[in-house]
Design an enzyme around this catalytic site. Sequence first.
Site, PDB file in Angstrom:
ATOM      1  N   GLN A  80     -53.590   3.941  26.953  1.00 54.08           N
ATOM      2  CA  GLN A  80     -52.495   4.842  27.299  1.00 54.08           C
ATOM      3  C   GLN A  80     -51.594   4.263  28.389  1.00 54.08           C
ATOM      4  O   GLN A  80     -51.959   3.338  29.101  1.00 54.08           O
ATOM      5  CB  GLN A  80     -53.061   6.185  27.767  1.00 54.08           C
ATOM      6  CG  GLN A  80     -53.671   7.010  26.652  1.00 54.08           C
ATOM      7  CD  GLN A  80     -54.004   8.407  27.125  1.00 54.08           C
ATOM      8  OE1 GLN A  80     -55.147   8.734  27.351  1.00 54.08           O
ATOM      9  NE2 GLN A  80     -52.991   9.230  27.289  1.00 54.08           N
ATOM     10  N   HIS A  81     -50.404   4.849  28.485  1.00 49.70           N
ATOM     11  CA  HIS A  81     -49.465   4.684  29.609  1.00 49.70           C
ATOM     12  C   HIS A  81     -48.731   3.355  29.665  1.00 49.70           C
ATOM     13  O   HIS A  81     -47.758   3.228  30.412  1.00 49.70           O
ATOM     14  CB  HIS A  81     -50.171   4.866  30.962  1.00 49.70           C
ATOM     15  CG  HIS A  81     -51.044   6.053  31.078  1.00 49.70           C
ATOM     16  ND1 HIS A  81     -50.672   7.305  30.647  1.00 49.70           N
ATOM     17  CD2 HIS A  81     -52.297   6.185  31.582  1.00 49.70           C
ATOM     18  CE1 HIS A  81     -51.658   8.156  30.882  1.00 49.70           C
ATOM     19  NE2 HIS A  81     -52.651   7.504  31.440  1.00 49.70           N
ATOM     20  N   ASP A 243     -56.094   6.069  23.365  1.00 50.36           N
ATOM     21  CA  ASP A 243     -57.516   5.805  23.138  1.00 50.36           C
ATOM     22  C   ASP A 243     -58.388   6.999  23.479  1.00 50.36           C
ATOM     23  O   ASP A 243     -59.416   7.235  22.829  1.00 50.36           O
ATOM     24  CB  ASP A 243     -57.969   4.562  23.890  1.00 50.36           C
ATOM     25  CG  ASP A 243     -57.577   4.541  25.358  1.00 50.36           C
ATOM     26  OD1 ASP A 243     -56.980   5.518  25.856  1.00 50.36           O
ATOM     27  OD2 ASP A 243     -57.867   3.537  26.025  1.00 50.36           O
TER      28      ASP A 243
END
Length: 494
Positions: A80-81, A243
Amino acid sequence: MYIGVDCGTQSTKVVVVDVERGVILGEGSRSHGLDEGEHGRREQAPAEWLAALKGAFFQAIERSGIDTKQVRGIGVSGQQHGMVALDADGVPVYPAKLWCDTETSTQNNDLVARLGGEAGCLEKLGLVLQTGYTASKVAWLRENHPDAYQRIATLLLPHDYLNFWLTGERVTEAGDASGTGYFDTRAQCWQKEVFAAIAPELDPDRVLPRLIQAHEPAGRVCPLVAQELGLHDDVVVSSGGGDNMMGAIGTGNITQGLVTLSLGTSGTVCAYSPDSVVCDSAMVANFCASHGGWLPLICTMNVTSATTKVRELFGLDLTAFGKQIASAPVGAEGITVLPFFNGERVPMLPNATGDFLGLTSLNMTQANLCRGVMEGATFGLRYGLELLGELAAGTSQIRLIGGGAKSPVWRQMVADITNTQVICPEITDAAALGAAIQAAWCDLHQEGVTLASLCERLVHLNTASLADPDAGRVTAYEVIYQRYREALAQRHGI
């Protein structure tokens, strides 16, 4: 046959799933490099993800024994991110800054202040911006690399980028978008006012990907990629997700009552909610799920990344490391480790460093130091579990995933520290399995096949991994956990 891809921090994993028989036919993995630098910089080249995906794909196919023409769908899970900023030709203007990059803490603090503090963030986004979210990365690029920033034509997340390579489509879904910091997690739409505060020169309608529902396809594999991978042109690519969201699907955590806990490079604790939540702590992220509903989540930044540091320091392999931990007593004879080698998100300490406290000439042994770092990482996850409040209260079972879940010593430690039964799915790298399940759901949705039925068919629990809390160790850990909390208070005022 369906393919699940999980592009993580350290590697990309691929699984081949036979949905009809409910079995995993083959798995593959390829590692990534990580570019680390001063001030918390952690970046990767997206080209490495593509190379790893292709290598892991062919390895998994070979091990499965199937013909690639049998594949009907692909699902992608991604860390992520991460900021993947592309130019008009789809080429990255700068390496991907990752979730664990803390170089942008100054920009994050500035954004939180400009949005009206925690209250303003909650009002506009449904969560509080954290260092590590995509928002501060974009602001950082604008300040530090204006030439690259001005060339941005598209802003994607890692899983979006892999979908873009597979399909040529610029799309995303609510789960992964939740972690950008410019997405309203309650209304499930882009928050253009916040985006304007981050990147005033960029047009959100032009640079942000189109939002699709979790069960919708991102597209079909484009002809060039289909040829390279040996696939039919009509292979569907599902919406995919972060994820953690895919890991929830891969553990069957799609209804209330379960907790998924990940012992990966980072650590996460999440519990499904049918409704948007407002938690007492700003450290609980009101993320959306990648199958509908919400997945309130906390993330710690130092789990296997921390234990690996100590293990490699002593030159131990995983088996020897486990033996050292098992030989040390509960509480490591008074050693308390705050394993914040990468800074920390929960508790919110982006600039923190690691501490080994309580060392003496008697207790400073290899075994105690190994056990201490594992206990410290696990205490951080208990700290996060407590922040979930009622969402986690009364949980009867924790579904444990990630590389650390393969350790019997660690499984028992989690059970004892949380006083909760622990069990692993047969596939502990659950994000790749979750991605494959989502791909099947996306492909078969119109035929009336439900996600719940797919999870029931494909998520198998490993009874040999079951760990029940030991009453004596539970009692001992209550005292030792309080020692950890006192160390946090003394060192960081928390």
